[in-house]
Design a protein around this motif. Structure first.
Motif, PDB file in Angstrom:
ATOM      1  N   LEU A 184      -3.414  10.658  12.259  1.00 27.02           N
ATOM      2  CA  LEU A 184      -3.038  10.198  10.820  1.00 27.02           C
ATOM      3  C   LEU A 184      -3.954   9.167  10.293  1.00 27.02           C
ATOM      4  O   LEU A 184      -4.339   9.035   9.030  1.00 27.02           O
ATOM      5  CB  LEU A 184      -1.788   9.679  11.356  1.00 27.02           C
ATOM      6  CG  LEU A 184      -1.077   9.112   9.944  1.00 27.02           C
ATOM      7  CD1 LEU A 184      -0.767   9.988   8.863  1.00 27.02           C
ATOM      8  CD2 LEU A 184       0.315   8.335  10.478  1.00 27.02           C
ATOM      9  N   GLU A 185      -4.552   8.283  11.163  1.00 23.03           N
ATOM     10  CA  GLU A 185      -5.420   7.240  10.841  1.00 23.03           C
ATOM     11  C   GLU A 185      -6.796   7.870   9.904  1.00 23.03           C
ATOM     12  O   GLU A 185      -7.169   7.582   8.851  1.00 23.03           O
ATOM     13  CB  GLU A 185      -6.036   6.358  11.946  1.00 23.03           C
ATOM     14  CG  GLU A 185      -4.832   5.481  12.391  1.00 23.03           C
ATOM     15  CD  GLU A 185      -5.315   4.574  13.695  1.00 23.03           C
ATOM     16  OE1 GLU A 185      -6.419   5.041  14.158  1.00 23.03           O
ATOM     17  OE2 GLU A 185      -4.548   3.990  14.212  1.00 23.03           O
ATOM     18  N   GLU A 232      -5.497   9.391   6.678  1.00 21.55           N
ATOM     19  CA  GLU A 232      -5.296   8.579   5.583  1.00 21.55           C
ATOM     20  C   GLU A 232      -6.761   8.034   5.040  1.00 21.55           C
ATOM     21  O   GLU A 232      -6.700   7.778   3.671  1.00 21.55           O
ATOM     22  CB  GLU A 232      -4.736   7.146   6.073  1.00 21.55           C
ATOM     23  CG  GLU A 232      -3.139   7.347   6.449  1.00 21.55           C
ATOM     24  CD  GLU A 232      -2.441   7.826   5.225  1.00 21.55           C
ATOM     25  OE1 GLU A 232      -2.789   7.489   4.291  1.00 21.55           O
ATOM     26  OE2 GLU A 232      -1.304   8.696   5.152  1.00 21.55           O
ATOM     27  N   LYS A 264      -7.708  10.668   2.659  1.00 18.25           N
ATOM     28  CA  LYS A 264      -6.882  10.884   1.573  1.00 18.25           C
ATOM     29  C   LYS A 264      -7.440   9.811   0.273  1.00 18.25           C
ATOM     30  O   LYS A 264      -7.404   9.953  -0.911  1.00 18.25           O
ATOM     31  CB  LYS A 264      -5.538  10.615   1.616  1.00 18.25           C
ATOM     32  CG  LYS A 264      -4.979  11.717   2.057  1.00 18.25           C
ATOM     33  CD  LYS A 264      -3.561  11.780   2.579  1.00 18.25           C
ATOM     34  CE  LYS A 264      -2.784  11.446   1.227  1.00 18.25           C
ATOM     35  NZ  LYS A 264      -0.944  11.150   1.600  1.00 18.25           N
ATOM     36  N   LYS A 265      -8.225   8.632   0.820  1.00 15.78           N
ATOM     37  CA  LYS A 265      -8.899   7.658   0.095  1.00 15.78           C
ATOM     38  C   LYS A 265      -9.723   8.157  -1.060  1.00 15.78           C
ATOM     39  O   LYS A 265      -9.735   7.843  -2.124  1.00 15.78           O
ATOM     40  CB  LYS A 265      -9.146   6.518   0.690  1.00 15.78           C
ATOM     41  CG  LYS A 265      -8.201   5.682   1.546  1.00 15.78           C
ATOM     42  CD  LYS A 265      -8.875   4.486   2.270  1.00 15.78           C
ATOM     43  CE  LYS A 265      -7.805   3.943   3.008  1.00 15.78           C
ATOM     44  NZ  LYS A 265      -8.454   2.551   3.803  1.00 15.78           N
ATOM     45  N   GLU A 269      10.175   2.078   7.286  1.00 12.27           N
ATOM     46  CA  GLU A 269       9.159   2.160   8.388  1.00 12.27           C
ATOM     47  C   GLU A 269       9.526   3.452   9.089  1.00 12.27           C
ATOM     48  O   GLU A 269       8.645   3.482  10.142  1.00 12.27           O
ATOM     49  CB  GLU A 269       9.161   0.861   8.801  1.00 12.27           C
ATOM     50  CG  GLU A 269       8.519  -0.351   8.022  1.00 12.27           C
ATOM     51  CD  GLU A 269       8.725  -1.563   8.911  1.00 12.27           C
ATOM     52  OE1 GLU A 269       9.975  -2.021   9.283  1.00 12.27           O
ATOM     53  OE2 GLU A 269       7.858  -2.386   8.712  1.00 12.27           O
ATOM     54  N   MET A 273       6.423   3.795  11.625  1.00  8.09           N
ATOM     55  CA  MET A 273       5.175   3.353  11.134  1.00  8.09           C
ATOM     56  C   MET A 273       4.928   2.160  10.994  1.00  8.09           C
ATOM     57  O   MET A 273       5.807   1.084  10.857  1.00  8.09           O
ATOM     58  CB  MET A 273       5.061   4.089   9.642  1.00  8.09           C
ATOM     59  CG  MET A 273       5.521   5.541  10.017  1.00  8.09           C
ATOM     60  SD  MET A 273       4.635   6.651  10.754  1.00  8.09           S
ATOM     61  CE  MET A 273       3.086   6.633   9.877  1.00  8.09           C
ATOM     62  N   ARG A 312       1.657  -0.159   9.253  1.00  8.25           N
ATOM     63  CA  ARG A 312       0.412  -0.278   8.517  1.00  8.25           C
ATOM     64  C   ARG A 312      -0.149   1.248   8.303  1.00  8.25           C
ATOM     65  O   ARG A 312      -1.381   1.300   8.904  1.00  8.25           O
ATOM     66  CB  ARG A 312      -0.508  -1.208   9.061  1.00  8.25           C
ATOM     67  CG  ARG A 312       0.014  -2.442   9.020  1.00  8.25           C
ATOM     68  CD  ARG A 312      -0.958  -3.577   9.521  1.00  8.25           C
ATOM     69  NE  ARG A 312      -0.484  -4.967   9.476  1.00  8.25           N
ATOM     70  CZ  ARG A 312      -1.068  -6.046  10.133  1.00  8.25           C
ATOM     71  NH1 ARG A 312      -2.231  -5.766  10.885  1.00  8.25           N
ATOM     72  NH2 ARG A 312      -0.559  -7.389  10.234  1.00  8.25           N
ATOM     73  N   LYS A 313       0.525   2.194   7.771  1.00 11.47           N
ATOM     74  CA  LYS A 313       0.196   3.423   7.732  1.00 11.47           C
ATOM     75  C   LYS A 313      -0.268   4.312   9.135  1.00 11.47           C
ATOM     76  O   LYS A 313      -0.887   5.449   9.202  1.00 11.47           O
ATOM     77  CB  LYS A 313      -0.926   3.656   6.856  1.00 11.47           C
ATOM     78  CG  LYS A 313      -0.434   3.179   5.427  1.00 11.47           C
ATOM     79  CD  LYS A 313      -1.521   3.599   4.295  1.00 11.47           C
ATOM     80  CE  LYS A 313      -1.259   2.933   3.063  1.00 11.47           C
ATOM     81  NZ  LYS A 313      -2.110   3.360   2.187  1.00 11.47           N
ATOM     82  N   SER A 314       0.042   3.675  10.351  1.00  5.30           N
ATOM     83  CA  SER A 314      -0.313   4.316  11.576  1.00  5.30           C
ATOM     84  C   SER A 314       1.086   4.573  12.178  1.00  5.30           C
ATOM     85  O   SER A 314       1.975   3.794  11.974  1.00  5.30           O
ATOM     86  CB  SER A 314      -1.213   3.327  12.430  1.00  5.30           C
ATOM     87  OG  SER A 314      -2.349   3.457  12.013  1.00  5.30           O
TER      88      SER A 314
END
Length: 311
Positions: free
Chosen positions: A168-169, A172, A175-176, A240, A256, A258-260
Motif C-alpha cells: 500500500l505504501e 500510494e 499514485k502521486k 480511519e 489506517m 497516515r495512509k498505511s
C-alpha cells in the motif's frame, strides 16, 4: 485442451526464443536488475523459476514489449489457433496475491487482496490449498471460470498484513505520479515488488527451519465488546477504519494511519481482535480503538503470536 500443459509448452517456447544471440545483452540486463532488486545474491532453483516467469511475462524490452508479446508477434503465423488465443490472454495477465475465501470440489473462490476482486477459479489450476491461505499467480479468464497461471507460489496467511501494508505504501507513491491509477495499473508494472516480498518470506521460513526460532510475530490485542452490530456500524462510519471482508462468522477491517495499514481487525461475536506487525503499531492501534470503543468495549488481553501459532 489441457491448459496446464499448454502453458508449460508456451513458456518453454518463449525461453527458447529469448535465448537467441540477439537477446543476450537484454536478458543479462534483466537478470542483473531482478536479482539486485529482489535482494538475493545467489541464484537458487526457486528464485531462478521466479526470474524466468518474470522475464517471460513482465520484463519490458527497450521497445516496451514483453518477451511473451514479442514471441507472439514473431510466431503468430505458425501457432495453432488455440495456442494463439491462449497467448493473447496471457499477455494481458499480471501477477497478484490472492487469498482463498471458499474451497469446494467444483471451484475455489479467491479474492485479490489488493483490488478486492473475487474470482471463481477452476480447481484444476490450484490444488492443496485451504481457506485463508495465500497464493501468488496470474488470473486468466476461461469461460465461466478463471484459471490461475504462472509460477504459482504459496504463502502462509500470517504474512498477509505485512505484505498489504508494504504494498500500500508503494502504491500510494505510484499514485502521486499516476493520479488516476488503480491496483491493476500498479501491479502490471511492479511485479518485481511482489517477488521481493516472496524472497523475504522464503528467507524467514528457511531461517526458521534451520534455527528453530520463531522469527515472525504478530502483536495481538483482544477486546470484549457488548454489541457487535453496533460496533460494526461505528467502524463503517469511521474514517480511519476500512471494511475489508465479511463471512458468516466474522467481519474484517483494517485500521489506517497516515495512509498505511496500522493493523487488521477481526470482529466476531463479542470479541474484537487487533493484529499488528510490531509492538509500537499495537500501542498506537490500542489508543485509537479505545477512543472509538469508549464504554462499548473492554480490553481483555495482549498476546504475541508466532507464525507457528498462526499458520
Amino acid at each position: 485442451m489441457n491448459l496446464e500443459n499448454l502453458e508449460l509448452k508456451i513458456e518453454e517456447d518463449v525461453l527458447s526464443f529469448l535465448s537467441s544471440p540477439s537477446f543476450i545483452e537484454e536478458v543479462e540486463i534483466a537478470k542483473n536488475y531482478f536479482y539486485h532488486f529482489v535482494g538475493q545474491g545467489e541464484m537458487n532453483n526457486e528464485l531462478h523459476l521466479d526470474f524466468n516467469s518474470w522475464l517471460i511475462y513482465d520484463y519490458k524490452l527497450t521497445d516496451g514489449e514483453s518477451f511473451l508479446s514479442k514471441y507472439y508477434n514473431a510466431a503468430q503465423v505458425t501457432l495453432a489457433e488455440d495456442e494463439a488465443a491462449f497467448i493473447q490472454q496471457l499477455i494481458d495477465t499480471y501477477l497478484s496475491l490472492y487469498t482463498v475465501i471458499e474451497v469446494q470440489n467444483e471451484y475455489k473462490m479467491m479474492r485479490d487482496i489488493f483490488s478486492k476482486e473475487v474470482y471463481r477459479v477452476n480447481p484444476e489450476s490450484i490444488r492443496d490449498i485451504q481457506e485463508n491461505e495465500l497464493v501468488m499467480g496470474r488470473i486468466l479468464g476461461t469461460g465461466d471460470m478463471y484459471w490461475l497461471t504462472g509460477n504459482k507460489q504459496y504463502i502462509p496467511g500470517a504474512f498477509k498484513t505485512s505484505i498489504e501494508r508494504s504494498m500500500l505504501e508503494d502504491f500510494e507513491e505510484f499514485k502521486k505520479i499516476n493520479r488516476y491509477a488503480n491496483w491493476d495499473d500498479y501491479l502490471k508494472d511492479h511485479s518485481e515488488v511482489l517477488y521481493k516480498h516472496l524472497g523475504i518470506i522464503e528467507e524467514l521460513t528457511i531461517q526458521n527451519e534451520k534455527e528453530g526460532d520463531e522469527l515472525y510475530y504478530v502483536w495481538q490485542s483482544v477486546y470484549l465488546i457488548r454489541d457487535a452490530r453496533n460496533i460494526k456500524k461505528i467502524f463503517l462510519g469511521h474514517k480511519e477504519i476500512v471494511f475489508d471482508d465479511e463471512d458468516k462468522d466474522c467481519v474484517y477491517f483494517k485500521m489506517m494511519y497516515r495512509k498505511s495499514i496500522l493493523c487488521e481487525m477481526v470482529l466476531k461475536n463479542n470479541r474484537l481482535e487487533l493484529e499488528c506487525t510490531s509492538e509500537e503499531d499495537r500501542d498506537k492501534a490500542k489508543t485509537i480503538i479505545e477512543m472509538i470503543l469508549g464504554d462499548n468495549g473492554k480490553h481483555f488481553k495482549d498476546e504475541i503470536l508466532s507464525i507457528n501459532d498462526l499458520v
